[in-house]
Design an enzyme around this catalytic site. Sequence first.
Site, PDB file in Angstrom:
ATOM      1  N   ASP A   1      36.163  29.954  46.396  1.00 52.78           N
ATOM      2  CA  ASP A   1      34.380  30.560  47.179  1.00 52.78           C
ATOM      3  C   ASP A   1      34.807  29.957  48.460  1.00 52.78           C
ATOM      4  O   ASP A   1      35.164  30.555  49.272  1.00 52.78           O
ATOM      5  CB  ASP A   1      33.626  29.206  46.272  1.00 52.78           C
ATOM      6  N   SER A   2      33.300  31.893  48.698  1.00 51.44           N
ATOM      7  CA  SER A   2      32.908  31.185  49.708  1.00 51.44           C
ATOM      8  C   SER A   2      32.617  30.272  50.617  1.00 51.44           C
ATOM      9  O   SER A   2      32.722  30.294  51.617  1.00 51.44           O
ATOM     10  CB  SER A   2      32.231  32.636  50.123  1.00 51.44           C
ATOM     11  N   GLY A   3      32.435  29.198  49.778  1.00 49.32           N
ATOM     12  CA  GLY A   3      31.465  27.907  50.922  1.00 49.32           C
ATOM     13  C   GLY A   3      29.843  27.948  50.996  1.00 49.32           C
ATOM     14  O   GLY A   3      29.636  27.038  51.834  1.00 49.32           O
ATOM     15  N   GLY A   4      29.315  29.382  50.668  1.00 47.67           N
ATOM     16  CA  GLY A   4      27.942  29.837  51.142  1.00 47.67           C
ATOM     17  C   GLY A   4      27.463  28.436  50.509  1.00 47.67           C
ATOM     18  O   GLY A   4      26.238  27.840  50.700  1.00 47.67           O
ATOM     19  N   PHE A   5      28.008  28.175  48.935  1.00 45.63           N
ATOM     20  CA  PHE A   5      27.139  27.193  47.960  1.00 45.63           C
ATOM     21  C   PHE A   5      27.105  25.950  48.137  1.00 45.63           C
ATOM     22  O   PHE A   5      25.784  25.630  48.702  1.00 45.63           O
ATOM     23  CB  PHE A   5      27.633  27.577  46.991  1.00 45.63           C
TER      24      PHE A   5
ATOM     25  N   ASP B   1      27.742  34.716  50.306  1.00 45.02           N
ATOM     26  CA  ASP B   1      26.466  35.668  49.930  1.00 45.02           C
ATOM     27  C   ASP B   1      25.388  34.186  49.469  1.00 45.02           C
ATOM     28  O   ASP B   1      25.822  33.016  50.244  1.00 45.02           O
ATOM     29  CB  ASP B   1      26.926  35.667  48.110  1.00 45.02           C
TER      30      ASP B   1
ATOM     31  N   GLN C   1      23.266  38.851  42.931  1.00 42.21           N
ATOM     32  CA  GLN C   1      22.482  37.349  43.225  1.00 42.21           C
ATOM     33  C   GLN C   1      21.136  38.860  42.649  1.00 42.21           C
ATOM     34  O   GLN C   1      21.205  39.460  41.904  1.00 42.21           O
ATOM     35  CB  GLN C   1      22.024  37.463  44.464  1.00 42.21           C
TER      36      GLN C   1
ATOM     37  N   GLY D   1      23.527  32.323  41.749  1.00 41.97           N
ATOM     38  CA  GLY D   1      23.236  32.369  41.565  1.00 41.97           C
ATOM     39  C   GLY D   1      21.962  31.862  40.335  1.00 41.97           C
ATOM     40  O   GLY D   1      21.085  31.374  39.675  1.00 41.97           O
TER      41      GLY D   1
ATOM     42  N   ASP E   1      33.850  28.794  36.076  1.00 44.18           N
ATOM     43  CA  ASP E   1      34.215  27.678  36.478  1.00 44.18           C
ATOM     44  C   ASP E   1      33.401  26.523  36.062  1.00 44.18           C
ATOM     45  O   ASP E   1      32.184  26.282  36.742  1.00 44.18           O
ATOM     46  CB  ASP E   1      34.662  27.678  38.321  1.00 44.18           C
TER      47      ASP E   1
ATOM     48  N   CYS F   1      42.569  16.422  19.114  1.00 42.61           N
ATOM     49  CA  CYS F   1      42.767  17.112  20.381  1.00 42.61           C
ATOM     50  C   CYS F   1      44.696  16.879  20.696  1.00 42.61           C
ATOM     51  O   CYS F   1      44.494  15.695  20.206  1.00 42.61           O
ATOM     52  CB  CYS F   1      42.048  16.251  21.531  1.00 42.61           C
TER      53      CYS F   1
ATOM     54  N   CYS G   1      45.425  16.077  23.794  1.00 41.62           N
ATOM     55  CA  CYS G   1      46.177  15.011  24.968  1.00 41.62           C
ATOM     56  C   CYS G   1      46.261  13.905  24.713  1.00 41.62           C
ATOM     57  O   CYS G   1      46.493  13.261  23.660  1.00 41.62           O
ATOM     58  CB  CYS G   1      44.684  15.524  26.047  1.00 41.62           C
TER      59      CYS G   1
ATOM     60  N   CYS H   1      43.836  10.985  23.688  1.00 39.65           N
ATOM     61  CA  CYS H   1      44.007  11.278  22.724  1.00 39.65           C
ATOM     62  C   CYS H   1      44.450  11.156  21.574  1.00 39.65           C
ATOM     63  O   CYS H   1      44.657  10.136  19.934  1.00 39.65           O
ATOM     64  CB  CYS H   1      43.534  12.649  21.797  1.00 39.65           C
TER      65      CYS H   1
ATOM     66  N   HIS I   1      41.480  14.777  29.105  1.00 37.02           N
ATOM     67  CA  HIS I   1      41.134  15.078  27.615  1.00 37.02           C
ATOM     68  C   HIS I   1      40.026  15.752  28.260  1.00 37.02           C
ATOM     69  O   HIS I   1      40.276  17.245  27.056  1.00 37.02           O
ATOM     70  CB  HIS I   1      40.516  13.805  26.872  1.00 37.02           C
TER      71      HIS I   1
END
Lengths: 372, 372
Positions: free
Chosen positions: B91-95, B145, B188, B215, B265, B303, B305, B308, B334
């Site tokens: 990501d850009s770091g902005g958030f 952004d 946005q 956003g 994500d 599942c 994994c 499980c 899991h």
Amino acid sequence: MAFALRIIAADGTARAGVLSTAHGDVLTPAFMPVGTAGTVKAMTPDAVRTTGTTIVLGNTYHLMLRPGAERVASLGGLHRFMDWPGPILTDSGGFQVMSLAKLRKLDVDGVTFQSHLDGSTHRLTPARSVEIQHLLDATITMVLDECTPFPATPDEARASMQLSMRWAERSRAAFRPRDGYGLFGIVQGSVYPDVREASAHALLRIGFDGYAIGGLAIGEGQATTFAVLDATMPHLPADAPRYLMGVGTPDDLIGAVQRGIDMFDCVIPTRAGRTARAYTSDGVFNLRNARFADDAAPLDPACACPACTRHSRAYLHHLFKAEEMLGPMLLTWHNVQYYQDLMRGLRTAITERRLDALAAAVRAGWAQEEPP
Amino acid sequence: MAFALRIIAADGTARAGVLSTAHGDVLTPAFMPVGTAGTVKAMTPDAVRTTGTTIVLGNTYHLMLRPGAERVASLGGLHRFMDWPGPILTDSGGFQVMSLAKLRKLDVDGVTFQSHLDGSTHRLTPARSVEIQHLLDATITMVLDECTPFPATPDEARASMQLSMRWAERSRAAFRPRDGYGLFGIVQGSVYPDVREASAHALLRIGFDGYAIGGLAIGEGQATTFAVLDATMPHLPADAPRYLMGVGTPDDLIGAVQRGIDMFDCVIPTRAGRTARAYTSDGVFNLRNARFADDAAPLDPACACPACTRHSRAYLHHLFKAEEMLGPMLLTWHNVQYYQDLMRGLRTAITERRLDALAAAVRAGWAQEEPP
């Protein structure tokens, strides 16, 4: 499948063997990672297996309080509960009662204590300790004993040892023998050779499948530990496994193997793994140290664990600085791998009758080691 | 190796494809586990791979502060640093600047802020954000952004969006194209269809390798999220990947895939894994609940994994009660497995043109789900 140790090689007083159990073979000398509460902290069982670990230790005190021995039994036993089908040795709970529990009260029949978790009152006797270990389905059960505090006067040491021997007898009576399962007695006697010898003889009269040496590595120092081993080992039968409880550093392990010890357990590699202390062939590092921030080298070039083959010291340093769980996960894995690689090396060296040379070479590699 | 999305199947507005990158292919729709500080919390990279994950996300804000972008670059880039040779989106770091940093000050050229770690002052501009992501060697770079806060008036949303579009242009200018690497713009516009549309057109004029929708999932509710998607998707090119940032629950993912989203994500599966919340085909469970103490059943019989297939709900419950690290380790594994199995199911259903039927079946299975 009889519970038996077959000695396959000896080098001086050191020996290498195979301990056969109901849950599989253990190559000795063996190191048992500590799985306190049904898990070797920060490791999956698969990771534990990958290190070459064949036997782990479980803590009766922790498991009796949470989740409870009867509950573990109803869920199929500790092997199934924690996904460790291999051998498991459980301690008797006595050591943790004295070090962790609140308001503990020792009497001739056992110990009454309050849980450190919720203050509830519990009672541990030799028979109940053995029963709990049976419920857990321990491959190797330990007798309930009193870990004589250090220091102790000769009289205190003898009285404490005699209590432990009475409890050993009761533990033996309570134990339900099963094929491939074993019960170990525990030699006590503090730092006094005559008390240790009397304890060994008392245990031999009762008869056990293996003999542990307890009450060491509790402040007496390595030289004294080794002196007690030197005084005690000749009184233990050659054909039974010998287990040095709660020991130790890699250097302790080498010295004890040279003196004929077959089994060890210790929290050092796992605890150190959670506190950024790395055991390596170059010595002990603290990975939080700023000198590792830009160090692209592997933690230990001689190690095949994921921490060493996939990552740099700089990455491990970063994980600990950022308090990421992967730091303890990777470093615990590495430390257990280091311990197991050391044990494998010792076993091979015994077979090839070059144990002293290996010990010297390993110790030379630790030139940079910080004091433990 | 061109950076390109090849659509291989469609079902309504949903599509399945293959995103080719310099670091390997990503089957879409894809879920990206969040590897905040260079590690998907509580998982080894091997475990992440085992879940079927092909791409992970890294956080520019966290990595620029610790260990530092230049340091990661000197250590060979983020792929090597964290042992993830596959694609990485940063990501850009902005958030995070707006949600984590102290004393942040936004201006037309960027944002100045103090590190939440040590109070040190830092500056993030579109060019610096892109440079950091280049230093990290991100497969997919995100433009800097402003994540418009919710709620916002139409005027606030438009002004914020226009600032983001200026930054998108500067990010594009700063990006150094490399074969198989991509730069994504971010739509946005808050909850206003006309502002979203204007944002999409502005980004298309600049031209990007993929288009993200930002956003959202910041308090507006799922119905509004989906309404914004319905209003925005028609303005995005069909042949470029579409990435819905920070979303979401399994139910959110299904609805967004039905609307044509290709990438996601979210911290939900990993964060929930550390707090005993289990995502399963039967719904969401809190494993701390006492009803699991004696439950010998697997967490999710559907599942594959290790949590499980190797353990019981009772064991997982015990690990969380005992605060053992293996609890978060197994449950994170899991939850990520559950998310990736869900994505695999959605991809297959799109190919077989039965997405709506699968969505209905999955939702029916969640009958017991607690509110998320």
